[in-house]
Write a protein that holds these residues in place. Structure first.
Motif, PDB file in Angstrom:
ATOM      1  N   SER A  23       0.823  -1.211   0.000  1.00  0.00           N
ATOM      2  CA  SER A  23       0.000   0.000   0.000  1.00  0.00           C
ATOM      3  C   SER A  23       0.855   1.259   0.000  1.00  0.00           C
ATOM      4  O   SER A  23       0.329   2.364  -0.044  1.00  0.00           O
ATOM      5  CB  SER A  23      -0.930   0.023   1.221  1.00  0.00           C
ATOM      6  N   SER A  25       2.531   2.654  -2.181  1.00  0.00           N
ATOM      7  CA  SER A  25       2.421   3.499  -3.372  1.00  0.00           C
ATOM      8  C   SER A  25       1.378   4.588  -3.189  1.00  0.00           C
ATOM      9  O   SER A  25       1.423   5.617  -3.863  1.00  0.00           O
ATOM     10  CB  SER A  25       2.100   2.645  -4.603  1.00  0.00           C
ATOM     11  N   PHE A  26       0.412   4.372  -2.273  1.00  0.00           N
ATOM     12  CA  PHE A  26      -0.570   5.428  -2.023  1.00  0.00           C
ATOM     13  C   PHE A  26      -0.601   5.883  -0.570  1.00  0.00           C
ATOM     14  O   PHE A  26      -0.850   7.057  -0.300  1.00  0.00           O
ATOM     15  CB  PHE A  26      -1.972   5.018  -2.483  1.00  0.00           C
ATOM     16  N   ASP A  27      -0.297   4.996   0.399  1.00  0.00           N
ATOM     17  CA  ASP A  27      -0.337   5.469   1.787  1.00  0.00           C
ATOM     18  C   ASP A  27       0.906   6.256   2.180  1.00  0.00           C
ATOM     19  O   ASP A  27       1.021   6.745   3.309  1.00  0.00           O
ATOM     20  CB  ASP A  27      -0.631   4.342   2.780  1.00  0.00           C
ATOM     21  N   ARG A  29       1.315   9.074   1.409  1.00  0.00           N
ATOM     22  CA  ARG A  29       0.758  10.386   1.757  1.00  0.00           C
ATOM     23  C   ARG A  29       0.663  10.583   3.259  1.00  0.00           C
ATOM     24  O   ARG A  29       0.576  11.717   3.733  1.00  0.00           O
ATOM     25  CB  ARG A  29      -0.650  10.530   1.189  1.00  0.00           C
ATOM     26  N   ASN A 302     -16.608   6.973  -5.114  1.00  0.00           N
ATOM     27  CA  ASN A 302     -15.712   6.716  -3.984  1.00  0.00           C
ATOM     28  C   ASN A 302     -16.486   6.395  -2.718  1.00  0.00           C
ATOM     29  O   ASN A 302     -16.097   5.515  -1.938  1.00  0.00           O
ATOM     30  CB  ASN A 302     -14.796   7.925  -3.754  1.00  0.00           C
ATOM     31  N   GLU A 323      -8.327  -0.715   1.280  1.00  0.00           N
ATOM     32  CA  GLU A 323      -8.990  -0.083   0.142  1.00  0.00           C
ATOM     33  C   GLU A 323      -9.715   1.214   0.507  1.00  0.00           C
ATOM     34  O   GLU A 323     -10.427   1.781  -0.318  1.00  0.00           O
ATOM     35  CB  GLU A 323      -9.993  -1.057  -0.484  1.00  0.00           C
ATOM     36  N   LYS A 325      -8.136   4.008   1.432  1.00  0.00           N
ATOM     37  CA  LYS A 325      -7.271   5.184   1.257  1.00  0.00           C
ATOM     38  C   LYS A 325      -7.401   5.833  -0.117  1.00  0.00           C
ATOM     39  O   LYS A 325      -7.487   7.064  -0.219  1.00  0.00           O
ATOM     40  CB  LYS A 325      -5.811   4.808   1.527  1.00  0.00           C
ATOM     41  N   GLU A 326      -7.378   5.053  -1.169  1.00  0.00           N
ATOM     42  CA  GLU A 326      -7.429   5.657  -2.502  1.00  0.00           C
ATOM     43  C   GLU A 326      -8.732   6.431  -2.735  1.00  0.00           C
ATOM     44  O   GLU A 326      -8.690   7.547  -3.272  1.00  0.00           O
ATOM     45  CB  GLU A 326      -7.197   4.583  -3.567  1.00  0.00           C
ATOM     46  N   PHE A 329      -8.281   9.719  -0.591  1.00  0.00           N
ATOM     47  CA  PHE A 329      -7.344  10.686  -1.170  1.00  0.00           C
ATOM     48  C   PHE A 329      -7.924  11.305  -2.438  1.00  0.00           C
ATOM     49  O   PHE A 329      -7.828  12.516  -2.663  1.00  0.00           O
ATOM     50  CB  PHE A 329      -6.009  10.008  -1.486  1.00  0.00           C
ATOM     51  N   ASP A 330      -8.537  10.474  -3.274  1.00  0.00           N
ATOM     52  CA  ASP A 330      -9.071  10.963  -4.539  1.00  0.00           C
ATOM     53  C   ASP A 330     -10.209  11.947  -4.311  1.00  0.00           C
ATOM     54  O   ASP A 330     -10.291  12.985  -4.984  1.00  0.00           O
ATOM     55  CB  ASP A 330      -9.552   9.793  -5.398  1.00  0.00           C
TER      56      ASP A 330
END
Length: 457
Positions: A23, A25-27, A29, A302, A323, A325-326, A329-330
């Motif tokens: 994760s 690659s996105f967490d 953040r 979302n 799942e 987080k994306e 964030f988006d």
């Protein structure tokens, strides 16, 4: 670095599994939030006498150095370390040795990630509220500047009644004010500390969770350790707030798209905020508004995505929760961009009163003619039917109300008197709506002053 859980395993993790389950690659953040909560956790462990002062000082210094590297872009996160938490712990251990492994005492990634997310959402909600305020101030400016413009209000996309254009802009200002209240409510719910809940059952170290909450700026604690690690309601609340903002932005975008067409011509968008066609030289397209309208679908998606993830999960933590987080964030990225885009449109567009006011049309005062008869003692239903017959007559004869005199009006009801002719002026009609929240000029002046005070203008 060895994986923190690999003592129980006898095979190396397959590369596909590492890539599929990572994760980071996105967490990534959440890296600064992870450092922030780790610094507070160090203080809590020191307070509980799990760490010595020397150990706490060493951990704090190393964490601050990692934070600086993150801020400067000098920290490379690795997928094989799964997530942002293990990347930071691995780097900490690389720098100060085995002491780095002590940081995870009395902490699970389950309560760790929930804490990071809550810290992140609190910061982002404040940003969303700031952007909403900027947009509402533009709506108030437009309301002040368009006070003398009387336009058709529409229901069913048909001309309904005359209003001052200020009333329209203040209506959206109310919508976006209610959106801020939804974010405030989401903030209140997210403002509770889960750290100290462990994986699911709490921890068996004497942690002062109230101290940790104070260090991290949380108003209160999550009271149940299962709920703390299994819950993502605070994200649903945030996604719902974003989706509702999107709904209101999309409605206003639709209005302005219509109003900027040649057919309406009510507003003119500046060239700098529009795009053209690759084949038709004459085109000037309101792409920002169209994309705001389109991106609202992502905000809805979302929200539904996370609802779907959560609906079948057994208590407590499951990896499905990765799942969350994306979509989060988006949605936050999308809603902030859309608010900013709409604010730019409101700042730059020109209102074309010369195109708006001629569209008022006679039939828009029909309700007032009916109310006139009601004030003369006629039941409203009969008054409605009488004026309806009058409008039908005008349509069949190709006439306008302006073509009528008092004698003509009396053909439909003897109750009409000379003062009824004033009702043929849409501006005069608009200013009859003096009830609280109405479109009369004096009422709109009051609303604008209240709005300016509320927005600190």
């Amino acid at each position: 670095m060895q994986k923190p859980w690999e003592g129980r395993f006898r095979e190396k993790t397959q590369e596909f599994v590492e890539k599929f389950t990572q994760s980071v690659s996105f967490d990534k953040r959440l890296a600064l939030e992870d450092i922030e909560q780790s610094l507070a956790h160090v203080k809590t462990l020191l307070r509980a006498k799990v760490l010595s002062q020397e150990e706490a000082d060493t951990l704090k210094k190393a964490l601050e150095e990692i934070k600086q590297d993150l801020q400067r872009g000098n920290f490379q996160l690795r997928e094989e370390l799964e997530d942002v938490h293990m990347n930071i712990e691995a780097e900490l251990t690389r720098r100060i040795g085995e002491l780095g492994g002590k940081l995870h005492t009395a902490r699970s990634r389950n309560d760790q990630v929930a804490t990071d997310e809550r810290l992140y959402i609190k910061r982002e909600i404040k940003e969303c509220i700031r952007h909403l305020k900027d947009m509402r101030r533009e709506l108030i400016r437009l309301a002040e500047n368009s006070l003398e413009i009387v336009v058709p209000a529409y229901t069913h996309l048909q001309r309904a009644q005359p209003i001052r254009l200020s009333h329209y802009f203040l209506a959206y200002r109310e919508m976006f004010l209610s959106d801020e209240l939804r974010f405030v409510d989401a903030y209140r719910k997210v403002d509770a500390l889960p750290l100290g809940s462990g994986a699911v059952a709490g921890v068996d170290f004497p942690l002062d969770r109230f101290f940790t909450a104070e260090e991290l700026g949380f108003r209160t604690l999550v009271r149940n350790s299962i709920y703390a690690t299994a819950d993502r309601d605070y994200i649903l609340d945030t996604l719902y707030a974003c989706a509702t903002v999107g709904t209101h932005l999309s409605r206003m975008a639709e209005d302005l798209i219509l109003w900027s067409t040649e057919e309406f011509g009510f507003v003119e968008l500046p060239d700098r905020l529009c795009t053209g066609s690759s084949i038709m030289p004459q085109k000037k397209n309101p792409d920002i508004l169209e994309l705001i309208r389109g991106k609202t679908g992502r905000l809805y998606g979302n929200l539904i995505s996370l609802f779907t993830v959560l609906k079948g999960l057994p208590m407590a933590y499951n990896r499905d929760l990765q799942e969350d987080k994306e979509p989060l964030f988006d949605s936050l990225d999308t809603v902030k961009a859309c608010i900013k885009g709409m604010t730019l449109v409101l700042e730059g567009m020109s209102v074309r009163a010369e195109r708006m006011m001629p569209q008022l049309g006679d039939p828009m005062v029909a309700t007032d003619l009916a109310n006139y008869l009601v004030n003369k003692g006629l039941p409203f239903r009969e008054a409605h039917r009488t004026v309806g017959n009058l409008i039908a007559y005008l349509i069949s004869e190709g006439k306008s109300l302006k073509d009528l005199n008092l004698k003509d009006l009396k053909e439909f009801s003897s109750l009409f008197e000379e003062d009824a002719l004033k009702l043929l002026d849409p501006k005069w009609v608009a200013d009859r709506r003096k009830t609280y929240g109405g479109t009369a000029k004096e009422e709109l002046l009051r609303q604008i002053e209240i709005a300016k005070r509320e927005e600190g203008i």
